[in-house]
Write a protein that holds these residues in place. Structure first.
Motif, PDB file in Angstrom:
ATOM      1  N   LEU A 269       1.223  -1.190  -0.059  1.00 19.12           N
ATOM      2  CA  LEU A 269      -0.233   0.100   0.051  1.00 19.12           C
ATOM      3  C   LEU A 269       0.804   1.873   0.199  1.00 19.12           C
ATOM      4  CD1 LEU A 269      -2.445  -2.093   2.333  1.00 19.12           C
ATOM      5  CD2 LEU A 269      -2.801  -0.031   0.423  1.00 19.12           C
ATOM      6  N   GLU A 298       2.735  -2.899  -6.999  1.00 20.00           N
ATOM      7  CA  GLU A 298       1.797  -4.394  -8.464  1.00 20.00           C
ATOM      8  C   GLU A 298       1.802  -5.822  -8.630  1.00 20.00           C
ATOM      9  OE1 GLU A 298      -1.350  -3.173  -9.835  1.00 20.00           O
ATOM     10  OE2 GLU A 298      -0.737  -1.296  -7.934  1.00 20.00           O
ATOM     11  N   TRP A 301       0.643  -7.838  -5.471  1.00 20.34           N
ATOM     12  CA  TRP A 301      -0.556  -8.038  -5.819  1.00 20.34           C
ATOM     13  C   TRP A 301      -0.723  -9.417  -6.480  1.00 20.34           C
ATOM     14  CZ3 TRP A 301      -4.253  -7.159  -2.350  1.00 20.34           C
ATOM     15  CH2 TRP A 301      -3.767  -5.794  -1.370  1.00 20.34           C
ATOM     16  N   TYR A 350      -8.351  -6.149   3.914  1.00 21.88           N
ATOM     17  CA  TYR A 350      -9.429  -6.373   2.557  1.00 21.88           C
ATOM     18  C   TYR A 350      -9.666  -5.096   1.552  1.00 21.88           C
ATOM     19  CZ  TYR A 350     -14.404  -7.154   3.049  1.00 21.88           C
ATOM     20  OH  TYR A 350     -15.539  -8.293   2.574  1.00 21.88           O
ATOM     21  N   SER A 351     -10.191  -3.476   2.237  1.00 28.32           N
ATOM     22  CA  SER A 351     -10.116  -2.345   1.567  1.00 28.32           C
ATOM     23  C   SER A 351      -9.284  -2.593   0.193  1.00 28.32           C
ATOM     24  CB  SER A 351      -9.958  -0.692   2.263  1.00 28.32           C
ATOM     25  OG  SER A 351     -10.539  -1.279   3.333  1.00 28.32           O
ATOM     26  N   GLU A 352      -8.505  -2.677  -0.439  1.00 28.51           N
ATOM     27  CA  GLU A 352      -7.476  -2.938  -0.752  1.00 28.51           C
ATOM     28  C   GLU A 352      -7.542  -4.325  -1.672  1.00 28.51           C
ATOM     29  OE1 GLU A 352      -6.225  -0.382  -2.239  1.00 28.51           O
ATOM     30  OE2 GLU A 352      -4.916  -0.426  -3.443  1.00 28.51           O
ATOM     31  N   LEU A 355     -12.035  -5.268  -1.466  1.00 34.54           N
ATOM     32  CA  LEU A 355     -13.165  -4.595  -1.878  1.00 34.54           C
ATOM     33  C   LEU A 355     -12.644  -3.843  -3.751  1.00 34.54           C
ATOM     34  CD1 LEU A 355     -14.321  -2.811   0.976  1.00 34.54           C
ATOM     35  CD2 LEU A 355     -15.311  -4.739  -0.488  1.00 34.54           C
ATOM     36  N   ARG A 356     -10.709  -3.326  -3.401  1.00 34.76           N
ATOM     37  CA  ARG A 356     -10.745  -3.459  -4.572  1.00 34.76           C
ATOM     38  C   ARG A 356      -9.695  -3.563  -6.670  1.00 34.76           C
ATOM     39  NH1 ARG A 356      -6.168   1.121  -5.212  1.00 34.76           N
ATOM     40  NH2 ARG A 356      -7.302   1.764  -7.372  1.00 34.76           N
ATOM     41  N   ARG A 357      -9.186  -4.541  -5.538  1.00 39.04           N
ATOM     42  CA  ARG A 357      -8.417  -6.001  -6.468  1.00 39.04           C
ATOM     43  C   ARG A 357      -9.214  -6.999  -6.619  1.00 39.04           C
ATOM     44  NH1 ARG A 357      -3.286  -4.299  -7.556  1.00 39.04           N
ATOM     45  NH2 ARG A 357      -3.528  -2.508  -7.010  1.00 39.04           N
ATOM     46  N   LYS A 400     -17.029   1.596   7.630  1.00 37.69           N
ATOM     47  CA  LYS A 400     -16.257   3.182   7.599  1.00 37.69           C
ATOM     48  C   LYS A 400     -15.814   3.470   8.833  1.00 37.69           C
ATOM     49  CE  LYS A 400     -18.140   3.453   2.278  1.00 37.69           C
ATOM     50  NZ  LYS A 400     -18.410   4.852   2.184  1.00 37.69           N
ATOM     51  N   ARG A 423     -12.241  -0.024   4.712  1.00 35.14           N
ATOM     52  CA  ARG A 423     -14.258  -0.480   5.026  1.00 35.14           C
ATOM     53  C   ARG A 423     -13.524  -2.015   5.569  1.00 35.14           C
ATOM     54  NH1 ARG A 423     -18.250  -0.420   0.281  1.00 35.14           N
ATOM     55  NH2 ARG A 423     -19.899  -1.903   0.938  1.00 35.14           N
TER      56      ARG A 423
END
Ligand SMILES: [Zn+2]
Length: 461
Positions: A269, A298, A301, A350-352, A355-357, A400, A423
């Motif tokens: 992050l 990148e 991930w 969790y957020s990244e 929820l995002r990836r 959140k 979140r």
């Protein structure tokens, strides 16, 4: 111990997810199923569609650590409470170095005594700070006593050279232990640090400049080769941080070698532009390995999503910002390395990740709980099964919160993730059936944490 029935949750394990109730009795999970009815006197918790998962396991912490005169802020008391608010029911602590030439159990005994006040369960990794054939006889009894993993550093004063690492890998593997390795090549790091220490000690970017990605890749490649020569001894790379290192890991795994790697939220992050601003601000991010380029982020991930990387731990190490500034005195090479993170690992991932990836929630649970429990021999933890210890996290995927150092329980004056809007936060935590976190309230107690005598490394991994 009181009985608890958690109704209407979505149970998430490494295998999948399903709506079910879960009952805790006598510190263990006693039933799982639809529409369980509460036994008389049981506490009823309506999870109302929140996620119910095994308590998280942080396999890489330094809750209590001194390096020279510098000491971390937390200690076991605050550190374990912060870990609990972060959804963790167990940590595995990496002790620091002991006096020169000390036996392998020196720090383990010291840490056991200090950790008596911990509010969550804890294991201890051993540490090799030199190799001597006489250490071999100490290994089997230590593994049998529950210290089933050790750490070797390939840099710093307590590092092992190639001969030492090969011998230690062989002896530890034979004793049923897993070797974890801090992989940075010492010749490269010390050479560059000496040069930059003369030419640019007051530039924070000299810190990552002295620890390049190829130093990590070379160290991983050689550790993997030494493990192979040691009869395919099992090997675990801590805090993998670069694309170049990941390539070496992938090559070894493709060749069928028994090697696993962890990475940490900071490498997923944050990036090395944080070393290019204000010097004192940049000291917050001094750690080894350092933050890396966006390309590395990148790649990591990808490695998490394709299964090349097996765990996410924190390397939590709470030297305060004040102490970092004072000890650096304008020289980045004098700044104690390390960042706090034990409380923010799950919301960040969790957020990244989820929820995002597009990471599945099962993979999330695997990375933060099941895989570390399995690799490090935490029997009956890291999964939701009848008969397992009732280490349960009720996780609110919709909550959140903005990260603020002042709002966390870590006893340290900053967080590297200040102002991150996340979140997905832990809500309720049970350790062996006892509620230790209830929303904003800590309901556990110092000393309730137990030492975990971990199982020997299993060939099934
Ligand atoms: Zn560490």
């Amino acid at each position: 111990m009181a009985e608890v029935l958690i109704k209407n949750g979505i149970l998430v394990t490494a295998e999948g997810e399903r709506p079910a109730d879960i009952q805790l009795s006598g510190g263990l999970i006693s039933a799982i199923g639809p529409d369980l009815s509460p036994p008389a006197g049981a506490e009823l918790l309506d999870a109302g569609g929140l996620l119910v998962m095994p308590g998280a396991v942080d396999a890489h912490t330094h809750l209590d650590l001194s390096v020279g005169p510098a000491h971390v802020s937390d200690g076991w008391l605050a550190g374990a409470v912060a870990a609990a608010f972060g959804g963790n029911t167990s940590v595995i602590e990496h002790p620091g170095f002991g006096p020169e030439g000390c036996p392998l159990d020196y720090q383990l005994r010291q840490y056991r005594a200090q950790a008596g006040e911990a509010a969550i369960d804890y294991g201890l990794h051993g540490v090799f700070q030199y190799w001597d054939p006489r250490l071999q006889a100490e290994l089997a009894p230590l593994v049998a006593a529950g210290y089933s993993s050790f750490k070797a550093y390939l840099t710093y004063d307590g590092r092992l050279n190639d001969e030492g690492l090969l011998a230690a890998l062989k002896a530890l593997g034979a004793a049923g232990g897993l070797m974890t390795v801090h992989a940075e090549n010492h010749a490269i790091v010390s050479h560059l640090a000496a040069e930059l220490g003369l030419s640019a000690p007051g530039r924070a970017s000299s810190h990552p400049g002295s620890r390049p990605d190829y130093a990590e890749a070379l160290a991983i490649e050689s550790a993997v080769a030494l493990a192979r020569a040691a009869g395919d001894a099992p090997l675990y790379i801590v805090h993998l941080s670069t694309a170049a290192g990941l390539e070496k890991l992938r090559a070894a795994r493709r060749a069928g070698q028994r090697v696993w790697a962890e990475t940490c939220p900071q490498y997923l992050l944050l990036t090395d532009d944080l070393y290019r601003g204000d010097f004192e601000e940049a000291l917050k991010y001094v750690m080894a390995p350092p933050l890396r380029r966006p390309e590395d982020v990148e790649a990591l991930w990808e490695g998490l999503l394709d299964g090349s990387i097996s765990t996410v731990a924190t390397d939590h190490c709470s030297f305060s910002w004040r102490e970092k500034k004072e000890r650096a005195g304008g020289n980045v090479f004098r700044c104690p390395g390390g960042i706090p993170g034990v409380e923010t690992r799950l919301p960040l991932l969790y957020s990244e990740g989820v929820l995002r990836r597009g990471m599945s929630r099962s993979r999330f649970v695997e990375l933060v709980s099941s895989a570390p429990a399995r690799l490090f021999g935490l029997k009956n933890k890291g999964d939701l099964k009848v008969g397992h210890e009732a280490d349960i996290l009720v996780f609110d995927p919709n909550m959140k919160k903005r990260v603020r150092a002042a709002g966390l329980h870590q006893a340290v004056d900053y967080t590297p993730f200040e102002n991150f809007e996340l979140r997905g936060w832990p809500k309720t935590v049970f350790l062996r059936g006892r509620k230790i976190v209830d929303g904003e309230r800590f309901t556990g107690e110092p000393g309730f944490g137990r030492f975990i005598a971990r199982q020997p490394f299993s060939r099934q991994n």
